[in-house]
Design a protein around this motif. Structure first.
Motif, mmCIF file in Angstrom:
data_model
loop_
_atom_site.group_PDB
_atom_site.id
_atom_site.type_symbol
_atom_site.label_atom_id
_atom_site.label_comp_id
_atom_site.label_asym_id
_atom_site.label_seq_id
_atom_site.Cartn_x
_atom_site.Cartn_y
_atom_site.Cartn_z
ATOM 1 N N LYS A 1 -30.599 -74.668 91.522
ATOM 2 C CA LYS A 1 -30.674 -75.845 92.385
ATOM 3 C C LYS A 1 -31.901 -76.693 92.093
ATOM 4 O O LYS A 1 -32.117 -77.714 92.744
ATOM 5 N N GLU A 2 -32.698 -76.227 91.144
ATOM 6 C CA GLU A 2 -33.918 -76.947 90.788
ATOM 7 C C GLU A 2 -33.889 -77.351 89.318
ATOM 8 O O GLU A 2 -33.057 -76.886 88.542
ATOM 9 N N LEU A 3 -34.835 -78.217 88.971
ATOM 10 C CA LEU A 3 -35.045 -78.621 87.586
ATOM 11 C C LEU A 3 -36.503 -78.333 87.288
ATOM 12 O O LEU A 3 -37.379 -78.768 88.042
ATOM 13 N N GLY B 1 -45.338 -77.122 84.957
ATOM 14 C CA GLY B 1 -44.785 -76.477 86.136
ATOM 15 C C GLY B 1 -44.195 -77.371 87.203
ATOM 16 O O GLY B 1 -43.919 -76.891 88.311
ATOM 17 N N SER B 2 -43.973 -78.627 86.933
ATOM 18 C CA SER B 2 -43.334 -79.462 87.963
ATOM 19 C C SER B 2 -41.931 -78.959 88.247
ATOM 20 O O SER B 2 -41.234 -78.464 87.353
ATOM 21 N N VAL B 3 -41.531 -79.089 89.503
ATOM 22 C CA VAL B 3 -40.204 -78.668 89.936
ATOM 23 C C VAL B 3 -39.551 -79.839 90.663
ATOM 24 O O VAL B 3 -40.168 -80.484 91.520
ATOM 25 N N THR C 1 -31.200 -84.358 93.934
ATOM 26 C CA THR C 1 -31.774 -85.677 94.237
ATOM 27 C C THR C 1 -32.765 -86.173 93.196
ATOM 28 O O THR C 1 -33.087 -87.361 93.177
ATOM 29 N N GLY C 2 -33.273 -85.292 92.373
ATOM 30 C CA GLY C 2 -34.299 -85.656 91.405
ATOM 31 C C GLY C 2 -35.690 -85.730 92.011
ATOM 32 O O GLY C 2 -36.676 -86.005 91.325
ATOM 33 N N LYS C 3 -35.788 -85.457 93.316
ATOM 34 C CA LYS C 3 -37.068 -85.532 94.038
ATOM 35 C C LYS C 3 -38.040 -84.437 93.570
ATOM 36 O O LYS C 3 -37.616 -83.322 93.237
#
Ligand code: FES
Length: 154
Positions: free
Chosen positions: A110-112, A118-120, A125-127
């Motif tokens: 559910k994440e990118l 380390g940004s998630v 939503t791309g938020k």
């Protein structure tokens, strides 16, 4: 003393025609321009994926994107993109170029996740969920056409 033969009138005209056509190639191309078309544009040719094919650049098959997750792809101009399916039949896409320093972000359920610092991001939503990325991933307009996710502006 008659070693050198005078050039015939026919040969002179033929030589002049070849020389003249060597300069403006398009003007002398004749029927050869018909054979210069890319093979993909020939009438009756099929796109690479013929099932459910639609106008525009196909990013992925909907069935290849797990519901609640995402996959990587390429835009029509070759840039990395992430295609998510937050709910069955609902698809969204984002640039996969991290807004921090430009690394390529990868799907992670559910994440990118950005592998560099380390940004998630939220895959739906791309938020930004976790920095240092300063901004959300830019959305890429897509639609479902048949069985495929198609980039709208390509
Ligand atoms: Fe993605 Fe730094 S480039 S977190």
């Amino acid at each position: 003393m008659t070693d050198a033969q005078p050039i015939s009138r026919r040969r002179l005209i033929a030589t002049a025609s070849v020389t003249a056509c060597a300069l403006p190639l398009a003007a002398c191309a004749g029927t050869s321009s018909d054979t210069a078309k890319p093979s993909g544009s020939a009438p009756g040719s099929n796109p690479p994926k013929s099932s459910g094919a639609a106008k525009g650049h196909a990013l992925a098959d909907v069935s290849d994107i797990p519901v609640g997750s995402s996959v990587s792809g390429k835009t029509a101009d070759g840039k990395p993109v992430l295609i998510s399916q937050p709910k069955a039949g609902t698809v969204v896409a984002f640039s996969a170029i991290c807004t921090h320093m430009g690394c390529t972000v990868a799907p992670a359920g559910k994440e990118l996740h950005c592998p560099c610092h380390g940004s998630v991001y939220d895959a739906a939503t791309g938020k930004v969920l976790h920095g240092p990325a300063p901004r959300p991933l830019p959305p890429i307009p897509v639609k479902v056409a048949g069985k495929q996710v198609v980039q709208k502006d390509a």
